[in-house]
Each structure stands twice: as structure tokens, then as C-alpha cells.
Design an enzyme around this catalytic site. Sequence first.
Site, PDB file in Angstrom:
ATOM      1  N   LEU A  57       0.883  -1.160   0.000  1.00 13.59           N
ATOM      2  CA  LEU A  57       0.000   0.000   0.000  1.00 13.59           C
ATOM      3  C   LEU A  57       0.920   1.209   0.000  1.00 13.59           C
ATOM      4  CD1 LEU A  57      -2.746  -0.945   2.627  1.00 13.59           C
ATOM      5  CD2 LEU A  57      -3.113  -0.523   0.190  1.00 13.59           C
ATOM      6  N   ASP A  58       0.660   2.181  -0.850  1.00 10.08           N
ATOM      7  CA  ASP A  58       1.601   3.292  -0.933  1.00 10.08           C
ATOM      8  C   ASP A  58       1.568   4.151   0.332  1.00 10.08           C
ATOM      9  OD1 ASP A  58      -0.376   5.388  -1.265  1.00 10.08           O
ATOM     10  OD2 ASP A  58      -0.600   4.754  -3.341  1.00 10.08           O
TER      11      ASP A  58
END
Length: 228
Positions: free
Chosen positions: A101-102
Site C-alpha cells: 500500500l503506498d
Amino acid sequence: MIRLNKYLAENTSLSRRDADKAVADGRVTVNGAVAEGPWVQVDETSVVTLDGGKVGVEDFFYWAFYKPVKVLTAYGDGQGKETLDIFPKLAEKKPAYSGRLDYDSEGLIIFSNDGDFIRKLQKSDEKIQKEYIVSVTRRLHQAQVDELKRGISYEGIDYLPCIVTEMDERRYRVILHEGKKRQIRNMFRHFNIQVKRLKRVRIGRVNLDGLKAGEIRVLSRKDLEGML
């Protein structure tokens, strides 16, 4: 920590009542000692046996983790940004995970030392759903929703068809079967729409289930049914 009878029910074919009886009959040990009763508390570090056989997922562990925003999904030098190493359990074992997940995104990541399982989660042909709640700067037109459902290409990258459901004017539920880098942000950017908040809430059968940001939950065989 959970009660022994619940642990047995989640990790064997025994019902809760059958687990109580197995404990009463002296068939269950915890950390080498015969269990005193079904109320005994155990966790992922406990060694539980039933009729002499180890209970659980052998030496593999499976964790659900709620990644907060402003944390890199990585170990090691974040060049000034916080990484997964700020969480002691992750820093200690450095397990593999189901997909990044960024930095500005939050939500569910599954961690495990079972490499085959992690690779299975990452393959789009396995059809394991990944569900997100996405808040954006403006509403999609119906034609744009339909385009996402058919699959799009953005900057030379093809994205598979997905499920898009409007929750309110600027918030959508998006379900993918793949997880390419910055995929959802790019899908909305294709229509010149910016993502304001992105939260992954489910992978396959596993959801956040009351987890707070930064917390870990140990997953059982029942949690992962159909995914292992």
C-alpha cells in the site's frame, strides 16, 4: 490471547464443545503440559498439541495488519519516512506481505512466512478479491464507471475489469483481482480525478475486522479458508 477451546475450534475439526471434552479427557497440552482447562489463554507463540500432534498451521504464521497512512510498505531505510520497522513484531520477523500500500494509503495487508501463500495472493489469475474504499475529488460519470468495469489502459499499463460501486457522491467501493503499483490512483487519474483517501478493507475472506491502525491480528485456518 484467546481461550484454548476457541483456538482448538478454529484450528481443528473440533467444535467448541468437542474441544472442551478433549481438554477434560487430557488429550490437549499447552507448552508441554496437560491443559488445565478450556479457559487457558494461548497465543501465536503457544505450542498446542491434540493427541500428540501439533495444532495450528505448522511453523507458518499468518497476520492481518492495518497499515496506517504515512508509513512505507517496506523494511529498512525510508529516507526520512517511517517504515514497517516501527512495528516491533514486523521488525523482528520481517515477514513477506501480500502487496504494497503506498505511503499515503491505509488498510489491510496480510503478512506471512509462507511464501507460496503470499505469491498466490499476488497472482491475478487466482481471482482473490481485494476491496477498497476510495474517496475522490469529484464524481465519476456513469460512462466512466462502465469503462472501469470493462478494464482500461493508462500510460501503457492495462488494468483488468473491476467492480466499482458508488457509496455516495465522491466515495466508491472498488474490488480488484490484481494489485499493480498505484493502480487505483492511476485508474481515477485516467479521468483526471484525484484520490483523496484510499483504504483497503478486505483481501479474500479476511477484512480489517475492528483492527485499529498499527494493530496486528493472528489469522486462523478458518479465516483463510479457500485461500491457502
